[in-house]
Structure formats: structure tokens, C-alpha cells
Design an enzyme around this catalytic site. Structure first.
Site, PDB file in Angstrom:
ATOM      1  N   CYS A 172      32.744  29.444  67.097  1.00 19.92           N
ATOM      2  CA  CYS A 172      33.567  29.965  68.191  1.00 19.92           C
ATOM      3  C   CYS A 172      34.856  29.153  68.329  1.00 19.92           C
ATOM      4  O   CYS A 172      34.870  27.947  68.091  1.00 19.92           O
ATOM      5  CB  CYS A 172      32.889  29.957  69.558  1.00 19.92           C
ATOM      6  SG  CYS A 172      31.403  30.936  69.600  1.00 19.92           S
ATOM      7  N   ARG A 227      36.501  29.930  62.599  1.00 25.24           N
ATOM      8  CA  ARG A 227      35.355  29.432  63.376  1.00 25.24           C
ATOM      9  C   ARG A 227      34.378  30.537  63.772  1.00 25.24           C
ATOM     10  O   ARG A 227      33.350  30.284  64.375  1.00 25.24           O
ATOM     11  CB  ARG A 227      35.853  28.728  64.655  1.00 25.24           C
ATOM     12  CG  ARG A 227      36.735  27.535  64.377  1.00 25.24           C
ATOM     13  CD  ARG A 227      37.249  26.932  65.678  1.00 25.24           C
ATOM     14  NE  ARG A 227      36.176  26.348  66.459  1.00 25.24           N
ATOM     15  CZ  ARG A 227      35.765  25.104  66.352  1.00 25.24           C
ATOM     16  NH1 ARG A 227      36.341  24.297  65.485  1.00 25.24           N
ATOM     17  NH2 ARG A 227      34.786  24.653  67.092  1.00 25.24           N
ATOM     18  N   TRP A 268      31.421  33.367  67.334  1.00 24.27           N
ATOM     19  CA  TRP A 268      30.458  33.256  66.240  1.00 24.27           C
ATOM     20  C   TRP A 268      29.096  33.303  66.920  1.00 24.27           C
ATOM     21  O   TRP A 268      28.670  32.342  67.545  1.00 24.27           O
ATOM     22  CB  TRP A 268      30.678  31.937  65.509  1.00 24.27           C
ATOM     23  CG  TRP A 268      30.119  31.920  64.148  1.00 24.27           C
ATOM     24  CD1 TRP A 268      30.559  32.637  63.076  1.00 24.27           C
ATOM     25  CD2 TRP A 268      29.025  31.135  63.692  1.00 24.27           C
ATOM     26  NE1 TRP A 268      29.802  32.344  61.986  1.00 24.27           N
ATOM     27  CE2 TRP A 268      28.855  31.439  62.332  1.00 24.27           C
ATOM     28  CE3 TRP A 268      28.172  30.231  64.290  1.00 24.27           C
ATOM     29  CZ2 TRP A 268      27.863  30.858  61.567  1.00 24.27           C
ATOM     30  CZ3 TRP A 268      27.194  29.650  63.523  1.00 24.27           C
ATOM     31  CH2 TRP A 268      27.045  29.965  62.178  1.00 24.27           C
ATOM     32  N   ASN A 276      32.858  27.460  74.099  1.00 24.00           N
ATOM     33  CA  ASN A 276      32.451  27.159  72.724  1.00 24.00           C
ATOM     34  C   ASN A 276      31.335  26.125  72.811  1.00 24.00           C
ATOM     35  O   ASN A 276      31.496  25.105  73.474  1.00 24.00           O
ATOM     36  CB  ASN A 276      33.659  26.601  71.952  1.00 24.00           C
ATOM     37  CG  ASN A 276      33.272  26.018  70.623  1.00 24.00           C
ATOM     38  OD1 ASN A 276      32.289  26.436  70.016  1.00 24.00           O
ATOM     39  ND2 ASN A 276      34.034  25.044  70.155  1.00 24.00           N
ATOM     40  N   GLY A 277      30.199  26.405  72.159  1.00 24.04           N
ATOM     41  CA  GLY A 277      29.067  25.475  72.212  1.00 24.04           C
ATOM     42  C   GLY A 277      27.814  26.220  72.635  1.00 24.04           C
ATOM     43  O   GLY A 277      27.744  27.447  72.501  1.00 24.04           O
ATOM     44  N   GLU A 331      20.340  19.591  42.915  1.00 23.12           N
ATOM     45  CA  GLU A 331      21.542  19.863  43.705  1.00 23.12           C
ATOM     46  C   GLU A 331      22.667  18.894  43.320  1.00 23.12           C
ATOM     47  O   GLU A 331      23.831  19.291  43.197  1.00 23.12           O
ATOM     48  CB  GLU A 331      21.203  19.776  45.199  1.00 23.12           C
ATOM     49  CG  GLU A 331      22.356  19.953  46.166  1.00 23.12           C
ATOM     50  CD  GLU A 331      23.139  21.258  45.994  1.00 23.12           C
ATOM     51  OE1 GLU A 331      22.695  22.173  45.272  1.00 23.12           O
ATOM     52  OE2 GLU A 331      24.239  21.342  46.554  1.00 23.12           O
ATOM     53  N   LYS A 357      26.277  20.120  41.857  1.00 24.25           N
ATOM     54  CA  LYS A 357      27.550  19.736  42.490  1.00 24.25           C
ATOM     55  C   LYS A 357      28.479  19.133  41.447  1.00 24.25           C
ATOM     56  O   LYS A 357      29.638  19.487  41.359  1.00 24.25           O
ATOM     57  CB  LYS A 357      27.344  18.698  43.594  1.00 24.25           C
ATOM     58  CG  LYS A 357      26.950  19.076  44.972  1.00 24.25           C
ATOM     59  CD  LYS A 357      27.762  20.058  45.730  1.00 24.25           C
ATOM     60  CE  LYS A 357      27.500  21.456  45.284  1.00 24.25           C
ATOM     61  NZ  LYS A 357      26.651  22.293  46.042  1.00 24.25           N
ATOM     62  N   GLU A 409      29.732  21.754  38.706  1.00 22.27           N
ATOM     63  CA  GLU A 409      30.597  22.866  39.128  1.00 22.27           C
ATOM     64  C   GLU A 409      32.005  22.418  39.473  1.00 22.27           C
ATOM     65  O   GLU A 409      32.950  23.194  39.341  1.00 22.27           O
ATOM     66  CB  GLU A 409      29.981  23.669  40.275  1.00 22.27           C
ATOM     67  CG  GLU A 409      29.960  22.999  41.613  1.00 22.27           C
ATOM     68  CD  GLU A 409      29.340  23.866  42.710  1.00 22.27           C
ATOM     69  OE1 GLU A 409      29.653  25.061  42.773  1.00 22.27           O
ATOM     70  OE2 GLU A 409      28.539  23.328  43.491  1.00 22.27           O
ATOM     71  N   HIS A 424       8.680  13.620  28.379  1.00 18.82           N
ATOM     72  CA  HIS A 424       8.136  14.754  27.625  1.00 18.82           C
ATOM     73  C   HIS A 424       9.212  15.484  26.822  1.00 18.82           C
ATOM     74  O   HIS A 424       9.056  16.655  26.482  1.00 18.82           O
ATOM     75  CB  HIS A 424       7.425  15.720  28.584  1.00 18.82           C
ATOM     76  CG  HIS A 424       6.248  15.085  29.260  1.00 18.82           C
ATOM     77  ND1 HIS A 424       5.079  14.777  28.577  1.00 18.82           N
ATOM     78  CD2 HIS A 424       6.076  14.632  30.523  1.00 18.82           C
ATOM     79  CE1 HIS A 424       4.234  14.193  29.412  1.00 18.82           C
ATOM     80  NE2 HIS A 424       4.821  14.085  30.596  1.00 18.82           N
ATOM     81  N   LYS A 434      33.397  32.016  46.058  1.00 18.68           N
ATOM     82  CA  LYS A 434      32.584  31.582  47.188  1.00 18.68           C
ATOM     83  C   LYS A 434      31.448  32.558  47.460  1.00 18.68           C
ATOM     84  O   LYS A 434      30.364  32.170  47.837  1.00 18.68           O
ATOM     85  CB  LYS A 434      33.471  31.433  48.428  1.00 18.68           C
ATOM     86  CG  LYS A 434      32.769  30.828  49.623  1.00 18.68           C
ATOM     87  CD  LYS A 434      32.421  29.365  49.385  1.00 18.68           C
ATOM     88  CE  LYS A 434      31.532  28.779  50.463  1.00 18.68           C
ATOM     89  NZ  LYS A 434      30.740  27.643  49.982  1.00 18.68           N
TER      90      LYS A 434
HETATM   91  C1  F6R Z   1      27.096  25.863  44.671  1.00 14.75           C
HETATM   92  C2  F6R Z   1      27.152  27.144  45.355  1.00 14.75           C
HETATM   93  C3  F6R Z   1      26.406  28.294  44.780  1.00 14.75           C
HETATM   94  C4  F6R Z   1      25.797  29.139  45.908  1.00 14.75           C
HETATM   95  C5  F6R Z   1      25.165  30.417  45.330  1.00 14.75           C
HETATM   96  C6  F6R Z   1      24.459  31.223  46.397  1.00 14.75           C
HETATM   97  O1  F6R Z   1      27.815  24.884  45.334  1.00 14.75           O
HETATM   98  O2  F6R Z   1      27.798  27.278  46.368  1.00 14.75           O
HETATM   99  O3  F6R Z   1      25.458  27.883  43.876  1.00 14.75           O
HETATM  100  O4  F6R Z   1      24.831  28.361  46.554  1.00 14.75           O
HETATM  101  O5  F6R Z   1      26.175  31.200  44.753  1.00 14.75           O
HETATM  102  O6  F6R Z   1      25.322  31.576  47.420  1.00 14.75           O
HETATM  103  P1  F6R Z   1      24.781  31.978  48.838  1.00 14.75           P
HETATM  104  O7  F6R Z   1      24.131  30.806  49.434  1.00 14.75           O
HETATM  105  O8  F6R Z   1      26.007  32.410  49.598  1.00 14.75           O
HETATM  106  O9  F6R Z   1      23.819  33.116  48.642  1.00 14.75           O
END
Ligand code: F6R
Length: 609
Positions: A2, A27, A78, A102-103, A485, A489, A492, A508, A604
Site C-alpha cells: 500500500c 507498492r 495492496w 498503510n500497514g 538456492e 542465485k 543466474e 557418490h 521476472k
Molecule cells: C530465480 C527466480 C526464478 C523464479 C521462477 C518461478 O531467482 O526468480 O527461478 O523463482 O521463475 O517464479 P514464480 O515464483 O513467480 O512462480
């Protein structure tokens, strides 16, 4: 989570509020609204969806003129309590006052009951509406607007930034900041601007002050007064600062990249995720009925990428605490393997965006097969939240960097809370364990704080880890999905090959790769299987792999060492290591000159198969 804006001046108030809200749209954009007083006339507008819908609605009446006096407040929502509808949109309206917030008001239910018993009528499902009715309740008794506002804010629990305007004080905006951000700015033309972040203020005002928690106050066209300690009469002296001139750097709050900002935000963000959902004895999810898990005897989770790693982490917690069988599958595999689905299974889709094509299709398959479906998601009103039977929102705020950070930490926190929720419902955890787990959950935000020294060390070390033929990230138990993970990170955003692996599995096969050009990032917690991991790491050291150890305890045999925080719970170590992995990857990416926020070949929201 928000955004709110406010304005007092003589200019085109509608335009100023709308422009401000557009800057805060990141937001949340479930609905928006404004309320204004122009030369004594009140009006309000609300619309569902983005600011452009509100703008279109106002276009018929908008006049672009200047006024002798004008003031107003605005909000972009939001959704947390109640669906994104016009009735739930802010400003919330009483008989003669308007409020934006907001909150989260944590005690809104008890306040609502109290107000209803005094004859007040509620029209929305939000927590915010209590504020406007509470103000009017006290004004009717006290007949002084500031006293009524002060009395109101002393009744609120939770986190909030609030702006209130009222016909009984038509030249004032009342404000309070407690836990949610609020900045006030002024221009040379005797105008005051209020906003949840600096961006809407840049270009329209020259000086700004970021309010501290507990600061309340009142603004009119001539003056602004700040008071100490929510609702007191003690004047607070504040410092005005020059406003920056670049909007882009303001959006990033001074951080170099959105990924950096989002990594640093995690500690605050998970506090939002937990807000109102955690007490001393139990977890509360307002979004689901208490008997939601009653007839469930198996859970199937599907997700992709980072969200899949959160699901794998959740698997350990569910089995350990909720003692319920659970299967985790990458969504793109699940879709085509002809899975055996049973109606007594609960299907959970985990997604930051709520739009990932593979996860969405897996969710559709499960629903078609008659399973109850739940979505754990960051974006309300996304395809997945619309499709699933129930949704639990992450409340991470908008994540802009392609590399997911705060979505992951909030997903893990939600899964941890859910495993306790199920454990309590199904009686698989005893009272003491539950109490200790809840205590540990509450302590978690501090383990996600980024330590300056740690950040500097990652910066320095990044130089040493540029060459070689790749990375192994290794860990055991819950630190194994964390290693996956960490490796994701790194690859990518740095484009360097990295692989997460169970530490006990290296012997193994993969250990054949060990030599002085193989880099190993070893996750070495002190609270879980410490001796076993140490032996696995020593096996690699004996074969010349270069080892960077992450641990609360010094490990002299490693080539490099980053000290992580020891905690009362293994999840504290988990989150402390998570931030190191995120910062380390980012520093490596910066070092090789990549675009940290928008790495090549990625997007994204992955809406294709
Ligand atoms: C890695 C990353 C991707 C997403 C994947 C799923 O940093 O962002 O691996 O996690 O594309 O995306 P969502 O979570 O939006 O379904």
C-alpha cells in the site's frame, strides 16, 4: 504494501495526488482512491485496479485548476484484509471523515466489535475502517479533532501510517507513523506533501523529513506540528533534509540495485509476513477456515525455480512438525508425468508472481482432478490467486529484481508457519514445542539483517572466486535446499556455473571434479548435523577443492570463512546464511560487470512453458 499520499496547497490537487500515487504503484495496485477538500467542498473517488482506472473515473470531473485552499489524501492498495473491491478501497469514509492507511491494525476485530456495539456500521472487510469510526466516536464525545485523533491512535495495535481529514477540521491533515514508512516534504510555495516513500516528493518539493515511529502531527496551510509518542502533546523537533533530484535512485532508496534493496529489506518484510498471524500460542491464517486441513492426509506442492527451493525447504518443516506426507515436484515435470492424484491430497502452488505458466497449469490440473487447492503467492489478483480455492499472500511487497530474494524468505516463513498451523490442528506437536517454534519464528527478522562487515567481506572475496571451473554449494538437511538456492542465485546473475548438492552425496560421483579449480561453498550450521557436514567438507579439502565455509564457528581448514549468526533454532542459521549467499552472488555479478537486476535471457514473470 500500500502507498499513501497527502497534499495541502493551492494547486491542482487531483493531479498532484494522482501523480504521487502513480509513483507508489509499485507498492500495490489492487485499488486506488482519493478524498479532497477544495475551497471547502468535499469529494472522493475510488476505483478497482491500477491508478489509470481511478484517473479515467476522475477524468469526467477533473478541472486542473488552482484553489485558494486545497487538501487531500490518496491511497493505492495492496490487499491484505478483504478482496480488491471499491468498498474495500481507501479512503475509508465515516459520517464526516476520511482515512487512508498503510500497514495492518492487528486488533481491528476487537475494536470493530466495540464500535458495532456503539452503533457504528461497517461497509468494508478491511482493518482500516475501524480508524475512521473510532475517530468519529471520540470526536462526538470530545468535540476537539486533535484530541479525537490522539485518542484513536492510542487504541491501535500493529503497524500503521495513517492520514485523516474531516469536515470538522476542514483545513487540517492529521498523521501518524508507527511501523510503516511516512515522509513529509515542503516546497518554497507554502505547500506540504506526504507520501510513503520519497519518489512522489521528488520534483515537487525541496525539503523532506522521514518520520520516526510514534511521530504524529497535524498540518494546515500555514504550519506543521509534530508530536512525540503517538497521541501526545509534546512537540517534537524534526530535521528537514534536502530532497534528492533523481527519482531512480530514490526508488532504490540509495541502494545500487533493486536486488540489493530487496535483500536488505527482508528483515522488515518477513515481519510484515508474520504480522497478525502469530501469537504466543498459535498461528492464525485469516484466509482459511480452521478446519481447512482436517480431511487432508497428503500435500502435493508444485513450483518453479526459487519458489521450488522454498517448497523443498518446507518439506523438511512439514515432515518434522506437521508430520504429514508431502511430495514436492517441479511444475514443468509434474504436468506431463501423469501424476496419481487423490482427492484427499491438498495441492499447493507456490509462486512469487502468480503467473508462471507451468505452476499455473499444474494448479489447473489438480483442481480439475477435484483436489482442494491453495496458493502461496506474492501478487494478489494474479492468475493463480484467482484460480486457487484459497490464497495466502506473502506480503513481500513488489519484487523488482529478476533474481528473487524476499519472495523466497517470505515463502519459507509462510511454510514454517503453515507446518505449525497443521501441527496444532492435527495435534502432532506438543505445547512446549509449539511455544518454542513460535518464539523462534518471532526472533527470525534479526537473522535476516545484513551485517556491514559481512557485506564488505563478500565484496572482497568475490575477487578470488572468479576463475575456476565452477562452484558446488553443499549442505545437509534444510541447508541442502538452501545450497540449491545459493547456486541458482549465483548462476543466474554471474553466469558462472554452480550446482547445489547434498553434502553427503558428493562422494557418490561429483567429488571426482574436486581439484584446486573447483570452488565449494560449504553451509556448515552448528545446530544440525555439524560433525557430518564437517567430514564431508574435509573430504573435499583433502582433494584440493577451494572451500569458502559459512558457519557460526570458525573452521580453520577452509580457505575462506564467513561467520554467520548462531541462533536458538536451525532456521535462524538458515536465514543468516541465506543473506550471505544473496550478497555474495550479487557482489560476484557486479565484479564481472553484469546487469544485476536484469540478467541476460531471463524475465521476472515466466508466462511461457
Ligand atoms: C530465480 C527466480 C526464478 C523464479 C521462477 C518461478 O531467482 O526468480 O527461478 O523463482 O521463475 O517464479 P514464480 O515464483 O513467480 O512462480
Amino acid at each position: 504494501m500500500c502507498g499513501i499520499v497527502g497534499y495541502i496547497g493551492k494547486k491542482d490537487i487531483d493531479g498532484i495526488l494522482i501523480d504521487g500515487l502513480k509513483e507508489l504503484e509499485y507498492r500495490g495496485y489492487d485499488s486506488a482512491g482519493i478524498a479532497t477538500i477544495k475551497d471547502g467542498d468535499f469529494s472522493e473517488y475510488k476505483a478497482v485496479g491500477k491508478i489509470k482506472n481511478l484517473e479515467a473515473k476522475m477524468a469526467q470531473t477533473k478541472d486542473d485548476k488552482s484553489y485558494n485552499s486545497a487538501l487531500g489524501i490518496g491511497h493505492t492498495r495492496w490487499a491484505t484484509h478483504g478482496k480488491p473491491t471499491e468498498l474495500n478501497a481507501h479512503p475509508h469514509i465515516g459520517d464526516y471523515s476520511y482515512v487512508v492507511h498503510n500497514g495492518i491494525i492487528e486488533n481491528y476485530k476487537e475494536l470493530k466489535d466495540e464500535l458495532v456495539s456503539c452503533g457504528k456500521t461497517f461497509v468494508s472487510q478491511t482493518d482500516t475502517e475501524v480508524v475512521v469510526h473510532m475517530f468519529e466516536y471520540y470526536f462526538d464525545k470530545l468535540q476537539v479533532a486533535k484530541d479525537a485523533f490522539d485518542k484513536t491512535i492510542t487504541r491501535l495495535k500493529g503497524a500503521y501510517s495513517i492520514l485523516l481529514i474531516s469536515k470538522v477540521a476542514p483545513t487540517n491533515i492529521f498523521f501518524i507513523k508507527h511501523g510503516s514508512p511516512l515522509a513529509i516534504a515542503k516546497s518554497k510555495d507554502k505547500e506540504f506533501f506526504i507520501a510513503s516513500s520519497e519518489t512522489p516528493l521528488i520534483g515537487v518539493a525541496t525539503k523532506v523529513t522521514h518520520l520516526e515511529d510514534g511521530t504524529s502531527g497535524v498540518i494546515n496551510q500555514q504550519n506543521i506540528e509534530f508530536f512525540e509518542n503517538s497521541g501526545s502533546n509534546k512537540i517534537k523537533n524534526i530535521k528537514w533534509q534536502e530532497l534528492p533530484t533523481s527519482k531512480l535512485s530514490a526508488q532504490k532508496d540509495g541502494y545500487r540495485f533493486f536486488m540489493e534493496k530487496e535483500t536488505y529489506e527482508q528483515s522488515d518484510v518477513i515481519a510484515d509476513t508474520m504480522m497478525g498471524r502469530i501469537s504466543d500460542e498459535k498461528i492464525v491464517f485469516d484466509e482459511i477456515d480452521e478446519n481447512f486441513f482436517e480431511n487432508i492426509n497428503h500435500i502435493q506442492i508444485c513450483a518453479c525455480g526459487t519458489s521450488y527451493h522454498a517448497a523443498l525447504t518446507g518439506q523438511y518443516l512439514f515432515e518434522r512438525l506437521a508430520k504429514i506426507p508431502i511430495s514436492i515436484e517441479v511444475a514443468s515435470e509434474f504436468r506431463y508425468k501423469q501424476p496419481l492424484l487423490q482427492k484427499s491430497s491438498l495441492f499447493i502452488a507456490i509462486s512469487q508472481s502468480g503467473e508462471t505458466a507451468d505452476t499455473l497449469e499444474a494448479l489447473k490440473m489438480a483442481k480439475k482432478a477435484g483436489l482442494t487447492t491453495l496458493c502461496i503467492c506474492n501478487v494478489d489478483n494474479s492468475s493463480m490467486t484467482r484460480f486457487a480455492d484459497k490464497t495466502i499472500l506473502l506480503r513481500a511487497g513488489i519484487e523488482k529484481a529478476v533474481a528473487s530474494t524476499k519472495a523466497f524468505s517470505t515463502q519459507v516463513v509462510v511454510l514454517w508457519m503453515m507446518s505449525l498451523y497443521i501441527g496444532k490442528t492435527k495435534n502432532t506437536i506438543n505445547k512446549t514445542t509449539l511455544k518454542n517454534e513460535l518464539k523462534a519464528l518471532k526472533q527470525t527478522p534479526k537473522y535476516l539483517l545484513v551485517d556491514d562487515k559481512m557485506h564488505q567481506k563478500c565484496q572482497r572475496l568475490s575477487k578470488r572466486y572468479l576463475h575456476g571451473h565452477g562452484f558446488f554449494f553443499i549442505g545437509r538437511d534444510i541447508f541442502y535446499p538452501l545450497s540449491l538456492e545459493g547456486a541458482l542465485k549465483l548462476k543466474e546473475i554471474s553466469y558462472i556455473h554452480a550446482q547445489g548438492y547434498p553434502a553427503g552425496e558428493m562422494k557418490h560421483g561429483p567429488i571426482a571434479l574436486a581439484d584446486e579449480k573447483l570452488f565449494t561453498i560449504a553451509l556448515m550450521p552448528q545446530s544440525l548435523l555439524a560433525d557430518k557436514v564437517r567430514s564431508n567438507v574435509q573430504e573435499l579439502i583433502a582433494r584440493d577443492s577451494v572451500v569458502l565455509a559459512l558457519s557460526p564457528q570458525t573452521f580453520e581448514l577452509a580457505d575462506d570463512f564467513i561467520q554467520t549468526k548462531a541462533g536458538e533454532h536451525y532456521m535462524h542459521e538458515f536465514f543468516s546464511m541465506l543473506v550471505v549467499l544473496q550478497i555474495f552472488s550479487m557482489e560476484l555479478s557486479i565484479r564481472v560487470g553484469n546487469d544485476v537486476d536484469m540478467p541476460r535471457n531471463l524475465a521476472k514473470s515466466v508466462t511461457v512453458e
